[in-house]
Motif scaffolding. Sequence first.
Motif, short mmCIF file in Angstrom:
data_model
loop_
_atom_site.label_atom_id
_atom_site.label_comp_id
_atom_site.label_asym_id
_atom_site.label_seq_id
_atom_site.Cartn_x
_atom_site.Cartn_y
_atom_site.Cartn_z
N VAL A 11 0.85 -1.20 0.00
CA VAL A 11 0.00 0.00 0.00
C VAL A 11 0.88 1.25 0.00
CG1 VAL A 11 -1.81 1.28 1.21
CG2 VAL A 11 -1.83 -1.23 1.22
N ALA A 15 6.64 -2.88 1.42
CA ALA A 15 6.85 -4.23 0.88
C ALA A 15 7.53 -4.15 -0.48
CB ALA A 15 5.51 -4.95 0.78
N GLY A 62 -6.78 -7.00 8.27
CA GLY A 62 -6.22 -8.29 7.90
C GLY A 62 -6.36 -8.62 6.42
N GLY A 93 3.33 -6.92 8.52
CA GLY A 93 2.14 -6.47 9.24
C GLY A 93 2.53 -5.76 10.52
N TYR A 97 -2.57 -4.67 15.44
CA TYR A 97 -3.90 -4.88 14.83
C TYR A 97 -4.60 -6.12 15.39
CZ TYR A 97 -3.21 -1.09 11.56
OH TYR A 97 -3.02 0.16 11.01
N ARG A 101 -5.83 -10.39 12.82
CA ARG A 101 -5.55 -9.58 11.63
C ARG A 101 -4.07 -9.52 11.31
NH1 ARG A 101 -9.34 -4.73 13.86
NH2 ARG A 101 -11.27 -5.89 13.77
C1 LIG Z 1 -4.65 1.50 7.26
C2 LIG Z 1 -3.72 0.38 7.68
C3 LIG Z 1 -4.26 -0.86 8.00
C4 LIG Z 1 -3.42 -1.91 8.41
N1 LIG Z 1 -3.98 -3.12 8.74
C5 LIG Z 1 -3.17 -4.12 9.17
C6 LIG Z 1 -3.72 -5.37 9.56
O1 LIG Z 1 -4.93 -5.61 9.52
N2 LIG Z 1 -2.87 -6.35 9.97
C7 LIG Z 1 -1.52 -6.16 10.02
O2 LIG Z 1 -0.80 -7.09 10.41
N3 LIG Z 1 -0.97 -4.97 9.66
C8 LIG Z 1 -1.75 -3.96 9.25
N4 LIG Z 1 -1.19 -2.76 8.88
C9 LIG Z 1 0.28 -2.59 8.97
C10 LIG Z 1 0.98 -2.71 7.61
O3 LIG Z 1 0.75 -3.99 7.01
C11 LIG Z 1 2.50 -2.55 7.82
O4 LIG Z 1 2.75 -1.26 8.33
C12 LIG Z 1 3.29 -2.75 6.55
O5 LIG Z 1 4.67 -2.74 6.87
C13 LIG Z 1 2.99 -1.69 5.50
O6 LIG Z 1 3.65 -2.08 4.29
P1 LIG Z 1 3.38 -1.28 2.91
O7 LIG Z 1 4.12 0.05 3.04
O8 LIG Z 1 4.02 -2.12 1.85
O9 LIG Z 1 1.94 -1.13 2.70
C14 LIG Z 1 -2.01 -1.70 8.50
C15 LIG Z 1 -1.48 -0.42 8.17
C16 LIG Z 1 -2.32 0.60 7.78
C17 LIG Z 1 -1.72 1.96 7.48
#
Ligand SMILES: Cc1cc2nc3c(=O)[nH]c(=O)nc-3n(C[C@H](O)[C@H](O)[C@H](O)COP(=O)(O)O)c2cc1C
Length: 151
Positions: A11, A15, A62, A93, A97, A101
Motif C-alpha cells: 500500500v 513491501a 487483515g 504487518g 492490529y 488480523r
Molecule cells: C490502514 C492500515 C491498515 C493496516 N492493517 C493491518 C492489519 O490488519 N494487519 C496487520 O498485520 N498490519 C496492518 N497494517 C500494517 C501494515 O501492514 C504494515 O505497516 C506494513 O509494513 C505496510 O507495508 P506497505 O508500506 O508495503 O503497505 C495496516 C497499516 C495501515 C496503514
Amino acid sequence: MAKIGVFVGSVFGGAEDVAQEVVETLTANGHVAQLYLEPLLTEFLEYQNDVVLIITSTTGQGELPDNILPLYCALNDQFPLLPNLHYGVISMGDSSYGEERYCGAGRQFDELLQQLQATPLAERLDIDACVNFDALEVTLPWLSGFIKQVV
Ligand SMILES: Cc1cc2nc3c(=O)[nH]c(=O)nc-3n(C[C@H](O)[C@H](O)[C@H](O)COP(=O)(O)O)c2cc1C
C-alpha cells in the motif's frame, strides 16, 4: 540458477522496497528474478514449474493490498493445482492490529498456495512493524536460508 517471480502486495511502498532488495540479492546469487507490482494470473502461472516469492503487507482489517488482491482472487476462483511450484511468503504487518488480523494477507496467500498443492521452501516470514523498524534486518537472513533451498 532458478527462475524466480517476486509478486508484491504493497500500500505505502514498504513491501515494494523489501521486494526490490530481494530481487537484487537473488540476482547477485545468480538467479533470474523478476518483480511484479501489478501481478496477473497469467504472469504467476508462468512460474508453475519454478519458484515464486510473495512479499505482501496487510491492510484494512487483515486484508490484501489492492494491487495483489486480483491475483489472489483469480487463483482462488480458478483454483489451478500447482504441484510443481515452489514458493516462499514474506508477510509484513503490525501486531497491534490483533492476532486475527496480524499479517493476515501473507497468511491467506500461504494457505491458498498450500491448498493448490504448491510446496513451501521455507516457513513463512512474518515481519512485525512494532518490532522490526527495518524489515530488511529479518528479511535478508531469511532470504539466505530460502536461497539455500532453491535448486
Ligand atoms: C490502514 C492500515 C491498515 C493496516 N492493517 C493491518 C492489519 O490488519 N494487519 C496487520 O498485520 N498490519 C496492518 N497494517 C500494517 C501494515 O501492514 C504494515 O505497516 C506494513 O509494513 C505496510 O507495508 P506497505 O508500506 O508495503 O503497505 C495496516 C497499516 C495501515 C496503514
